[in-house]
Scaffold this motif. Structure first.
Motif, PDB file in Angstrom:
ATOM      1  N   THR A  10       0.912  -1.080  -0.187  1.00 16.79           N
ATOM      2  CA  THR A  10       0.157   0.223   0.175  1.00 16.79           C
ATOM      3  C   THR A  10       0.588   1.154  -0.376  1.00 16.79           C
ATOM      4  OG1 THR A  10      -2.084  -0.975   1.186  1.00 16.79           O
ATOM      5  CG2 THR A  10      -2.055   1.301   1.210  1.00 16.79           C
ATOM      6  N   VAL A  11       0.556   2.020  -1.199  1.00 13.33           N
ATOM      7  CA  VAL A  11       1.345   3.305  -1.220  1.00 13.33           C
ATOM      8  C   VAL A  11       0.789   4.590  -1.071  1.00 13.33           C
ATOM      9  CG1 VAL A  11       2.910   1.871  -1.945  1.00 13.33           C
ATOM     10  CG2 VAL A  11       1.756   2.725  -3.410  1.00 13.33           C
ATOM     11  N   LYS A  12       1.564   5.579  -0.832  1.00  8.89           N
ATOM     12  CA  LYS A  12       0.334   6.754  -1.014  1.00  8.89           C
ATOM     13  C   LYS A  12       1.340   7.808  -2.181  1.00  8.89           C
ATOM     14  CE  LYS A  12      -0.979  10.771   2.276  1.00  8.89           C
ATOM     15  NZ  LYS A  12      -0.584  11.509   3.619  1.00  8.89           N
ATOM     16  N   VAL A  13       0.543   8.773  -2.873  1.00  6.61           N
ATOM     17  CA  VAL A  13       1.647   9.435  -3.826  1.00  6.61           C
ATOM     18  C   VAL A  13       1.867  10.143  -3.425  1.00  6.61           C
ATOM     19  CG1 VAL A  13       0.899  10.933  -6.326  1.00  6.61           C
ATOM     20  CG2 VAL A  13      -0.484   8.357  -5.016  1.00  6.61           C
ATOM     21  N   ILE A  14       2.986  11.310  -3.138  1.00  8.97           N
ATOM     22  CA  ILE A  14       3.397  12.033  -2.512  1.00  8.97           C
ATOM     23  C   ILE A  14       3.579  13.332  -3.949  1.00  8.97           C
ATOM     24  CG2 ILE A  14       4.608  11.028  -0.289  1.00  8.97           C
ATOM     25  CD1 ILE A  14       7.399  11.331  -2.302  1.00  8.97           C
ATOM     26  N   ALA A  15       3.149  12.691  -4.700  1.00  7.11           N
ATOM     27  CA  ALA A  15       3.800  14.165  -6.093  1.00  7.11           C
ATOM     28  C   ALA A  15       3.184  13.992  -6.827  1.00  7.11           C
ATOM     29  CB  ALA A  15       5.347  14.480  -6.318  1.00  7.11           C
ATOM     30  N   GLY A  16       2.665  15.187  -8.127  1.00  5.45           N
ATOM     31  CA  GLY A  16       1.776  15.042  -9.014  1.00  5.45           C
ATOM     32  C   GLY A  16      -0.214  15.542  -9.028  1.00  5.45           C
ATOM     33  N   LYS A  17      -0.398  15.135  -9.840  1.00  8.39           N
ATOM     34  CA  LYS A  17      -2.077  15.413  -9.485  1.00  8.39           C
ATOM     35  C   LYS A  17      -2.692  14.622  -8.915  1.00  8.39           C
ATOM     36  CE  LYS A  17      -3.035  12.398 -14.055  1.00  8.39           C
ATOM     37  NZ  LYS A  17      -4.230  12.106 -13.655  1.00  8.39           N
ATOM     38  N   ASP A  18      -2.449  13.779  -8.975  1.00  7.45           N
ATOM     39  CA  ASP A  18      -3.159  12.973  -7.308  1.00  7.45           C
ATOM     40  C   ASP A  18      -2.566  11.778  -6.418  1.00  7.45           C
ATOM     41  OD1 ASP A  18      -5.350  11.536  -9.184  1.00  7.45           O
ATOM     42  OD2 ASP A  18      -3.645  10.017 -10.228  1.00  7.45           O
ATOM     43  N   LYS A  19      -1.572  13.642  -5.535  1.00  9.41           N
ATOM     44  CA  LYS A  19      -1.237  13.844  -4.264  1.00  9.41           C
ATOM     45  C   LYS A  19      -1.627  13.615  -3.430  1.00  9.41           C
ATOM     46  CE  LYS A  19       1.969  17.367  -1.886  1.00  9.41           C
ATOM     47  NZ  LYS A  19       2.871  18.360  -1.827  1.00  9.41           N
ATOM     48  N   GLY A  20      -1.692  12.437  -2.816  1.00  9.17           N
ATOM     49  CA  GLY A  20      -2.558  12.531  -1.022  1.00  9.17           C
ATOM     50  C   GLY A  20      -3.283  10.995  -1.211  1.00  9.17           C
ATOM     51  N   ALA A  21      -3.525  10.785  -2.567  1.00 10.70           N
ATOM     52  CA  ALA A  21      -4.177   8.957  -2.920  1.00 10.70           C
ATOM     53  C   ALA A  21      -3.233   8.182  -2.088  1.00 10.70           C
ATOM     54  CB  ALA A  21      -4.563   9.025  -4.497  1.00 10.70           C
ATOM     55  N   GLU A  22      -4.158   7.063  -1.801  1.00  9.73           N
ATOM     56  CA  GLU A  22      -3.694   5.584  -1.568  1.00  9.73           C
ATOM     57  C   GLU A  22      -4.311   4.590  -2.447  1.00  9.73           C
ATOM     58  OE1 GLU A  22      -3.499   5.379   2.695  1.00  9.73           O
ATOM     59  OE2 GLU A  22      -2.741   7.001   3.203  1.00  9.73           O
ATOM     60  N   GLY A  23      -3.282   3.883  -2.463  1.00 11.72           N
ATOM     61  CA  GLY A  23      -3.477   2.885  -3.634  1.00 11.72           C
ATOM     62  C   GLY A  23      -2.449   1.547  -3.496  1.00 11.72           C
ATOM     63  N   LYS A  24      -2.967   0.146  -3.516  1.00 12.65           N
ATOM     64  CA  LYS A  24      -2.004  -0.771  -3.579  1.00 12.65           C
ATOM     65  C   LYS A  24      -1.653  -0.565  -5.002  1.00 12.65           C
ATOM     66  CE  LYS A  24      -3.610  -5.138  -1.619  1.00 12.65           C
ATOM     67  NZ  LYS A  24      -3.987  -6.088  -1.235  1.00 12.65           N
ATOM     68  N   VAL A  25       0.152  -1.313  -4.377  1.00  6.40           N
ATOM     69  CA  VAL A  25       0.451  -1.643  -5.853  1.00  6.40           C
ATOM     70  C   VAL A  25      -0.457  -3.310  -6.278  1.00  6.40           C
ATOM     71  CG1 VAL A  25       3.074  -1.936  -7.336  1.00  6.40           C
ATOM     72  CG2 VAL A  25       2.166  -0.473  -4.941  1.00  6.40           C
ATOM     73  N   ILE A  26      -0.102  -2.458  -8.450  1.00  4.75           N
ATOM     74  CA  ILE A  26      -1.264  -3.841  -9.342  1.00  4.75           C
ATOM     75  C   ILE A  26       0.336  -4.920  -9.477  1.00  4.75           C
ATOM     76  CG2 ILE A  26      -1.967  -4.447 -11.175  1.00  4.75           C
ATOM     77  CD1 ILE A  26      -4.177  -1.725 -10.413  1.00  4.75           C
ATOM     78  N   GLU A  27       1.427  -3.568  -9.937  1.00  2.00           N
ATOM     79  CA  GLU A  27       2.430  -4.188 -10.988  1.00  2.00           C
ATOM     80  C   GLU A  27       3.310  -2.959 -11.192  1.00  2.00           C
ATOM     81  OE1 GLU A  27       3.007  -5.498 -15.520  1.00  2.00           O
ATOM     82  OE2 GLU A  27       1.292  -4.364 -14.979  1.00  2.00           O
ATOM     83  N   VAL A  28       4.859  -3.463 -11.055  1.00  2.00           N
ATOM     84  CA  VAL A  28       5.720  -3.368 -10.532  1.00  2.00           C
ATOM     85  C   VAL A  28       6.572  -3.717 -12.478  1.00  2.00           C
ATOM     86  CG1 VAL A  28       8.032  -2.496  -9.399  1.00  2.00           C
ATOM     87  CG2 VAL A  28       6.422  -3.507  -8.018  1.00  2.00           C
ATOM     88  N   LEU A  29       7.132  -1.597 -13.010  1.00  2.00           N
ATOM     89  CA  LEU A  29       7.782  -1.921 -14.274  1.00  2.00           C
ATOM     90  C   LEU A  29       9.024  -1.687 -13.429  1.00  2.00           C
ATOM     91  CD1 LEU A  29       4.697  -0.172 -15.703  1.00  2.00           C
ATOM     92  CD2 LEU A  29       5.779  -3.059 -15.438  1.00  2.00           C
ATOM     93  N   ARG A  30       9.778  -2.921 -13.740  1.00  2.00           N
ATOM     94  CA  ARG A  30      11.184  -2.807 -13.059  1.00  2.00           C
ATOM     95  C   ARG A  30      12.601  -1.703 -13.935  1.00  2.00           C
ATOM     96  NH1 ARG A  30      11.838  -4.192  -8.054  1.00  2.00           N
ATOM     97  NH2 ARG A  30      10.624  -6.238  -7.264  1.00  2.00           N
ATOM     98  N   GLU A  31      11.852  -2.233 -15.387  1.00  2.00           N
ATOM     99  CA  GLU A  31      12.906  -1.528 -16.437  1.00  2.00           C
ATOM    100  C   GLU A  31      12.961   0.111 -16.288  1.00  2.00           C
ATOM    101  OE1 GLU A  31      11.057  -4.058 -16.804  1.00  2.00           O
ATOM    102  OE2 GLU A  31      12.079  -6.185 -16.248  1.00  2.00           O
ATOM    103  N   GLN A  32      11.568   0.371 -16.321  1.00  2.00           N
ATOM    104  CA  GLN A  32      11.354   1.584 -16.389  1.00  2.00           C
ATOM    105  C   GLN A  32      11.556   2.392 -14.858  1.00  2.00           C
ATOM    106  OE1 GLN A  32       8.520  -0.216 -17.652  1.00  2.00           O
ATOM    107  NE2 GLN A  32       9.700  -0.163 -20.029  1.00  2.00           N
ATOM    108  N   GLY A  33      11.259   1.735 -13.812  1.00  2.14           N
ATOM    109  CA  GLY A  33      11.389   2.275 -12.739  1.00  2.14           C
ATOM    110  C   GLY A  33       9.585   3.132 -11.961  1.00  2.14           C
ATOM    111  N   ARG A  34       8.611   2.243 -12.565  1.00  5.01           N
ATOM    112  CA  ARG A  34       7.697   2.922 -12.352  1.00  5.01           C
ATOM    113  C   ARG A  34       6.767   1.779 -11.473  1.00  5.01           C
ATOM    114  NH1 ARG A  34       5.698   6.974 -15.994  1.00  5.01           N
ATOM    115  NH2 ARG A  34       7.806   7.778 -15.967  1.00  5.01           N
ATOM    116  N   VAL A  35       5.526   2.294 -11.085  1.00  2.00           N
ATOM    117  CA  VAL A  35       5.089   1.397 -11.094  1.00  2.00           C
ATOM    118  C   VAL A  35       3.284   1.710 -10.804  1.00  2.00           C
ATOM    119  CG1 VAL A  35       5.700   0.472  -8.423  1.00  2.00           C
ATOM    120  CG2 VAL A  35       4.137   2.644  -8.626  1.00  2.00           C
TER     121      VAL A  35
END
Length: 115
Positions: A10-35
């Motif tokens: 479970t993560v919380k968004v700390i920057a961007g248009k959805d700042k403050g939103a919490e949710g569960k990680v569905i997928e991790v894209l390691r090569e791009q460094g994104r979730v």
């Protein structure tokens, strides 16, 4: 930069248009460094009707990837940074005998507890 976030966290968004939103990680894209986080960074994609498949066209809403630096792990009441440490464990061989070994575990930097 290594990605310390895992699927199911479970993560919380700390920057961007959805700042403050919490949710569960569905997928991790390691090569791009994104979730991809459930319910965060939703986009709408307009699709044409497929002639062969028989699926109708329309507007599909889905989650888009967000950079891992823009999320923090939720631990207890707030967010925390992640660390790692080695712990002693006892492993079992196929024949039933045991031996001492070490494994790496993720820890919360705020509380020091194992995650």
């Amino acid at each position: 930069m290594s990605v310390k976030i895992k699927k199911g966290d479970t993560v919380k968004v700390i920057a961007g248009k959805d700042k403050g939103a919490e949710g569960k990680v569905i997928e991790v894209l390691r090569e791009q460094g994104r979730v991809i986080v459930e319910g965060v960074n939703r986009i709408k994609r307009h699709t044409k009707a497929a002639q062969q498949g028989g699926t109708g066209g329309g507007i599909i809403t889905a989650e888009a990837p967000i950079h891992v630096s823009n999320v923090m792990l939720v631990d207890g009441g707030g967010v925390t940074r992640l660390g790692s440490k080695r712990v002693d464990v006892e492993k079992r061989r196929g024949d039933g005998s045991t031996y001492a070994a070490q494994r790496s575990v993720r820890i919360s930097r705020k509380s020091g507890d194992e995650i």
